[in-house]
Design a protein around this motif. Sequence first.
Motif, PDB file in Angstrom:
ATOM      1  N   ARG A   1      -3.858  -1.430  25.879  1.00  0.00           N
ATOM      2  CA  ARG A   1      -3.181  -2.672  25.453  1.00  0.00           C
ATOM      3  C   ARG A   1      -2.747  -2.588  23.997  1.00  0.00           C
ATOM      4  O   ARG A   1      -1.655  -3.038  23.644  1.00  0.00           O
ATOM      5  N   ALA A   2      -3.603  -2.040  23.136  1.00  0.00           N
ATOM      6  CA  ALA A   2      -3.247  -1.904  21.722  1.00  0.00           C
ATOM      7  C   ALA A   2      -2.012  -1.022  21.565  1.00  0.00           C
ATOM      8  O   ALA A   2      -1.086  -1.358  20.807  1.00  0.00           O
ATOM      9  N   ALA A   3      -1.970   0.082  22.281  1.00  0.00           N
ATOM     10  CA  ALA A   3      -0.823   0.990  22.206  1.00  0.00           C
ATOM     11  C   ALA A   3       0.449   0.324  22.723  1.00  0.00           C
ATOM     12  O   ALA A   3       1.524   0.448  22.126  1.00  0.00           O
ATOM     13  N   GLU A   4       0.327  -0.412  23.823  1.00  0.00           N
ATOM     14  CA  GLU A   4       1.495  -1.097  24.382  1.00  0.00           C
ATOM     15  C   GLU A   4       2.023  -2.168  23.433  1.00  0.00           C
ATOM     16  O   GLU A   4       3.237  -2.272  23.210  1.00  0.00           O
ATOM     17  N   LEU A   5       1.128  -2.963  22.871  1.00  0.00           N
ATOM     18  CA  LEU A   5       1.552  -4.004  21.931  1.00  0.00           C
ATOM     19  C   LEU A   5       2.181  -3.400  20.679  1.00  0.00           C
ATOM     20  O   LEU A   5       3.186  -3.907  20.173  1.00  0.00           O
ATOM     21  N   ALA A   6       1.592  -2.318  20.182  1.00  0.00           N
ATOM     22  CA  ALA A   6       2.141  -1.657  19.001  1.00  0.00           C
ATOM     23  C   ALA A   6       3.549  -1.134  19.276  1.00  0.00           C
ATOM     24  O   ALA A   6       4.455  -1.288  18.451  1.00  0.00           O
ATOM     25  N   ALA A   7       3.751  -0.531  20.437  1.00  0.00           N
ATOM     26  CA  ALA A   7       5.076  -0.001  20.792  1.00  0.00           C
ATOM     27  C   ALA A   7       6.097  -1.121  20.912  1.00  0.00           C
ATOM     28  O   ALA A   7       7.226  -1.013  20.415  1.00  0.00           O
ATOM     29  N   LYS A   8       5.713  -2.228  21.558  1.00  0.00           N
ATOM     30  CA  LYS A   8       6.630  -3.365  21.683  1.00  0.00           C
ATOM     31  C   LYS A   8       6.989  -3.931  20.313  1.00  0.00           C
ATOM     32  O   LYS A   8       8.161  -4.207  20.031  1.00  0.00           O
ATOM     33  N   GLU A   9       5.989  -4.134  19.486  1.00  0.00           N
ATOM     34  CA  GLU A   9       6.226  -4.737  18.169  1.00  0.00           C
ATOM     35  C   GLU A   9       7.052  -3.814  17.289  1.00  0.00           C
ATOM     36  O   GLU A   9       7.910  -4.266  16.548  1.00  0.00           O
ATOM     37  N   ASN A  10       6.808  -2.524  17.391  1.00  0.00           N
ATOM     38  CA  ASN A  10       7.569  -1.579  16.581  1.00  0.00           C
ATOM     39  C   ASN A  10       9.027  -1.531  17.015  1.00  0.00           C
ATOM     40  O   ASN A  10       9.915  -1.294  16.207  1.00  0.00           O
ATOM     41  N   GLY A  11       9.283  -1.792  18.297  1.00  0.00           N
ATOM     42  CA  GLY A  11      10.656  -1.857  18.779  1.00  0.00           C
ATOM     43  C   GLY A  11      11.401  -3.042  18.207  1.00  0.00           C
ATOM     44  O   GLY A  11      12.612  -2.998  17.992  1.00  0.00           O
ATOM     45  N   CYS A  12      10.665  -4.097  17.930  1.00  0.00           N
ATOM     46  CA  CYS A  12      11.253  -5.324  17.373  1.00  0.00           C
ATOM     47  C   CYS A  12      11.296  -5.278  15.848  1.00  0.00           C
ATOM     48  O   CYS A  12      12.302  -5.606  15.245  1.00  0.00           O
TER      49      CYS A  12
END
Length: 91
Positions: free
Chosen positions: A36-47
């Motif tokens: 979950r941490a990795a997924e959230l980090a990837a999403k946020e970094n995309g934004c």
Amino acid sequence: MGEFDSFFAEAVRDVRREEPDRLVLELASGTEYAVRAAELAAKENGCCSFFTFTLTVGGGTLRLAVGVPSQQVEVLDALQARAVAAQASED
């Protein structure tokens, strides 16, 4: 932000500011929290590409470090406030 709030409430065990531009979240151990941490980090970094996320697994601990450029410290302040509030609501 709702996803982050849920994650903070469920996974964050400690919040500390190591430097003005770096926040460290100590997380509950477990593969599901790392994913979950990795997924959230990837999403946020995309934004918001100014964030730097470092997920560290080792010695029985799981940490998510969040860094920002000095001109974005206010954004990190807000993220820290959300993490602390979510963690407090679980206590």
